[in-house]
Design a protein around this motif. Structure first.
Motif, PDB file in Angstrom:
ATOM      1  N   LEU A  99       0.833  -1.203   0.000  1.00 25.66           N
ATOM      2  CA  LEU A  99       0.000   0.000   0.000  1.00 25.66           C
ATOM      3  C   LEU A  99       0.872   1.260   0.000  1.00 25.66           C
ATOM      4  CD1 LEU A  99      -2.945   1.152   0.240  1.00 25.66           C
ATOM      5  CD2 LEU A  99      -2.460   1.366   2.702  1.00 25.66           C
ATOM      6  N   PRO A 100       0.878   2.016  -1.108  1.00 26.46           N
ATOM      7  CA  PRO A 100       1.561   3.316  -1.093  1.00 26.46           C
ATOM      8  C   PRO A 100       0.662   4.345  -0.409  1.00 26.46           C
ATOM      9  CG  PRO A 100       0.619   2.916  -3.261  1.00 26.46           C
ATOM     10  CD  PRO A 100       0.337   1.676  -2.442  1.00 26.46           C
ATOM     11  N   VAL A 101       1.273   5.216   0.394  1.00 27.10           N
ATOM     12  CA  VAL A 101       0.527   6.263   1.099  1.00 27.10           C
ATOM     13  C   VAL A 101       1.166   7.608   0.773  1.00 27.10           C
ATOM     14  CG1 VAL A 101      -0.328   7.119   3.312  1.00 27.10           C
ATOM     15  CG2 VAL A 101      -0.013   4.648   2.970  1.00 27.10           C
ATOM     16  N   GLU A 102       0.457   8.440   0.034  1.00 30.85           N
ATOM     17  CA  GLU A 102       0.931   9.776  -0.323  1.00 30.85           C
ATOM     18  C   GLU A 102       0.438  10.775   0.729  1.00 30.85           C
ATOM     19  OE1 GLU A 102       2.534  13.083  -2.340  1.00 30.85           O
ATOM     20  OE2 GLU A 102       2.991  10.933  -2.385  1.00 30.85           O
ATOM     21  N   HIS A 103       1.339  11.621   1.215  1.00 30.42           N
ATOM     22  CA  HIS A 103       1.002  12.589   2.256  1.00 30.42           C
ATOM     23  C   HIS A 103       0.764  13.961   1.637  1.00 30.42           C
ATOM     24  CE1 HIS A 103       2.200  10.157   5.904  1.00 30.42           C
ATOM     25  NE2 HIS A 103       2.614   9.402   4.893  1.00 30.42           N
ATOM     26  N   LYS A 104      -0.350  14.587   1.997  1.00 28.12           N
ATOM     27  CA  LYS A 104      -0.696  15.917   1.514  1.00 28.12           C
ATOM     28  C   LYS A 104      -1.071  16.809   2.696  1.00 28.12           C
ATOM     29  CE  LYS A 104      -0.187  14.916  -2.820  1.00 28.12           C
ATOM     30  NZ  LYS A 104       1.007  15.442  -3.537  1.00 28.12           N
ATOM     31  N   SER A 105      -0.674  18.082   2.603  1.00 25.74           N
ATOM     32  CA  SER A 105      -0.989  19.011   3.697  1.00 25.74           C
ATOM     33  C   SER A 105      -2.402  19.562   3.578  1.00 25.74           C
ATOM     34  CB  SER A 105       0.005  20.173   3.702  1.00 25.74           C
ATOM     35  OG  SER A 105      -0.067  20.907   2.496  1.00 25.74           O
ATOM     36  N   GLY A 106      -2.936  19.629   2.364  1.00 25.60           N
ATOM     37  CA  GLY A 106      -4.254  20.215   2.155  1.00 25.60           C
ATOM     38  C   GLY A 106      -5.388  19.220   2.281  1.00 25.60           C
ATOM     39  N   ARG A 107      -6.584  19.702   2.038  1.00 26.91           N
ATOM     40  CA  ARG A 107      -7.779  18.856   2.111  1.00 26.91           C
ATOM     41  C   ARG A 107      -7.855  17.941   0.899  1.00 26.91           C
ATOM     42  NH1 ARG A 107     -11.649  19.481   5.565  1.00 26.91           N
ATOM     43  NH2 ARG A 107     -10.981  21.627   6.020  1.00 26.91           N
ATOM     44  N   ALA A 141      -3.332  15.951   5.920  1.00 25.61           N
ATOM     45  CA  ALA A 141      -3.053  16.538   7.229  1.00 25.61           C
ATOM     46  C   ALA A 141      -4.193  17.438   7.674  1.00 25.61           C
ATOM     47  CB  ALA A 141      -1.748  17.323   7.182  1.00 25.61           C
ATOM     48  N   THR A 142      -4.893  18.044   6.719  1.00 20.28           N
ATOM     49  CA  THR A 142      -6.034  18.896   7.056  1.00 20.28           C
ATOM     50  C   THR A 142      -7.191  18.056   7.580  1.00 20.28           C
ATOM     51  OG1 THR A 142      -5.402  20.535   5.394  1.00 20.28           O
ATOM     52  CG2 THR A 142      -7.676  20.585   6.162  1.00 20.28           C
ATOM     53  N   ASP A 143      -7.485  16.961   6.888  1.00 17.81           N
ATOM     54  CA  ASP A 143      -8.567  16.069   7.314  1.00 17.81           C
ATOM     55  C   ASP A 143      -8.156  15.168   8.474  1.00 17.81           C
ATOM     56  OD1 ASP A 143      -9.892  17.149   5.166  1.00 17.81           O
ATOM     57  OD2 ASP A 143      -9.495  15.447   3.846  1.00 17.81           O
ATOM     58  N   ARG A 144      -6.827  14.998   8.627  1.00 15.31           N
ATOM     59  CA  ARG A 144      -6.264  14.113   9.648  1.00 15.31           C
ATOM     60  C   ARG A 144      -6.768  12.685   9.497  1.00 15.31           C
ATOM     61  NH1 ARG A 144      -5.946  17.619  15.311  1.00 15.31           N
ATOM     62  NH2 ARG A 144      -4.629  19.286  14.460  1.00 15.31           N
ATOM     63  N   ARG A 145      -6.825  12.232   8.263  1.00 15.96           N
ATOM     64  CA  ARG A 145      -7.221  10.852   8.011  1.00 15.96           C
ATOM     65  C   ARG A 145      -6.741  10.412   6.639  1.00 15.96           C
ATOM     66  NH1 ARG A 145     -12.281  10.594   4.845  1.00 15.96           N
ATOM     67  NH2 ARG A 145     -12.274   8.396   5.381  1.00 15.96           N
ATOM     68  N   ARG A 146      -6.772   9.095   6.450  1.00 12.18           N
ATOM     69  CA  ARG A 146      -6.421   8.516   5.160  1.00 12.18           C
ATOM     70  C   ARG A 146      -7.665   8.392   4.291  1.00 12.18           C
ATOM     71  NH1 ARG A 146      -2.371   3.331   5.838  1.00 12.18           N
ATOM     72  NH2 ARG A 146      -0.577   4.457   6.742  1.00 12.18           N
ATOM     73  N   HIS A 147      -7.425   8.530   3.001  1.00 10.80           N
ATOM     74  CA  HIS A 147      -8.483   8.335   2.020  1.00 10.80           C
ATOM     75  C   HIS A 147      -8.008   7.244   1.064  1.00 10.80           C
ATOM     76  CE1 HIS A 147     -10.563  12.081   3.266  1.00 10.80           C
ATOM     77  NE2 HIS A 147      -9.323  12.488   3.503  1.00 10.80           N
ATOM     78  N   SER A 148      -8.752   6.182   0.968  1.00 13.88           N
ATOM     79  CA  SER A 148      -8.368   5.044   0.137  1.00 13.88           C
ATOM     80  C   SER A 148      -8.879   5.240  -1.282  1.00 13.88           C
ATOM     81  CB  SER A 148      -8.947   3.751   0.719  1.00 13.88           C
ATOM     82  OG  SER A 148      -8.603   2.634  -0.091  1.00 13.88           O
TER      83      SER A 148
END
Length: 222
Positions: A99-107, A141-148
């Motif tokens: 599972l690749p997980v890309e990190h974003k600061s925005g929504r 980071a804005t939502d503070r959750r992962r989106h699959s």
């Protein structure tokens, strides 16, 4: 799904496209062109937040958490697509799932440019590990959750077509025209891009004409 095992001559000769360029181009072709063709980039508060966020995950390393092995700042590539880049985080699960997980600061925006970048990471991992990677995740980071997201055929086609489009831009060196729409208000590169000036091409050229056309008094030598 059949994964490619051999490369033809075209695949060996493909100009490599950075994974980050896929997201930039999907958001704004001109932004991507300014970065890739003119090595131009300007920070603002949003990009600095993103840089600070990535400092937490961009240190190469190998960590374990229970049955999950986590890799950070993993270099990845896919020669058949002509892609190369770095994954923020890749999770290797005990059942073999990757599972690749890309990190974003925005929504997070469903179906947005980040989905294409995350899908491209999955496509790269498939070639490297020789196994399907049907899922990817985006941490906001804005939502503070992962989106699959599901790396389906439609998303794979978008990645492939976008990579070819960017490759053509790199080959020709042609900078895409400005969009001059609502995206510009959120873009850190708006000042250097000058979208409103350049999008109104006729007004821009008229202003140049007026600026450099001698007036009647100048013609009289006064």
């Amino acid at each position: 799904m059949n994964l490619p095992t051999t490369l033809d001559n075209r695949e060996r000769d493909l100009l490599q496209v950075p994974l980050s360029a896929l997201e930039h181009y999907a958001y704004c072709p001109r932004q991507s062109g300014l970065i890739l063709l003119e090595d131009a980039f300007t920070d603002d508060a949003a990009t600095i937040r993103g840089t600070l966020l990535h400092q937490r995950v961009d240190t190469p390393g190998n960590r374990g958490r229970g049955s999950i092995r986590t890799l950070h700042a993993l270099p990845v590539w896919n020669d058949s697509y002509g892609l190369t880049g770095i994954c923020d985080t890749v999770e290797l699960h005990a059942d073999g799932a990757i599972l690749p997980v890309e990190h974003k600061s925005g929504r997070y925006q469903p179906g947005g440019p980040a989905d294409i970048q995350a899908a491209a990471q999955a496509i790269c991992l498939e070639e490297m590990f020789h196994r399907p990677v049907p899922k990817a995740a985006i941490y906001s980071a804005t939502d503070r959750r992962r989106h699959s997201i599901t790396v389906n055929d439609d998303l794979r086609t978008r990645v492939h077509q976008l990579a070819d489009t960017i490759r053509a831009m790199l080959t020709t060196g042609s900078l895409p025209p400005p969009t001059a729409d609502s995206r510009c208000r959120r873009c850190s590169m708006a000042t250097g891009c000058m979208p409103k000036v350049l999008a109104g091409t006729r007004r821009y050229h008229q202003a140049l004409t007026d600026l450099y056309t001698p007036t009647e008094s100048q013609d009289d030598g006064r």
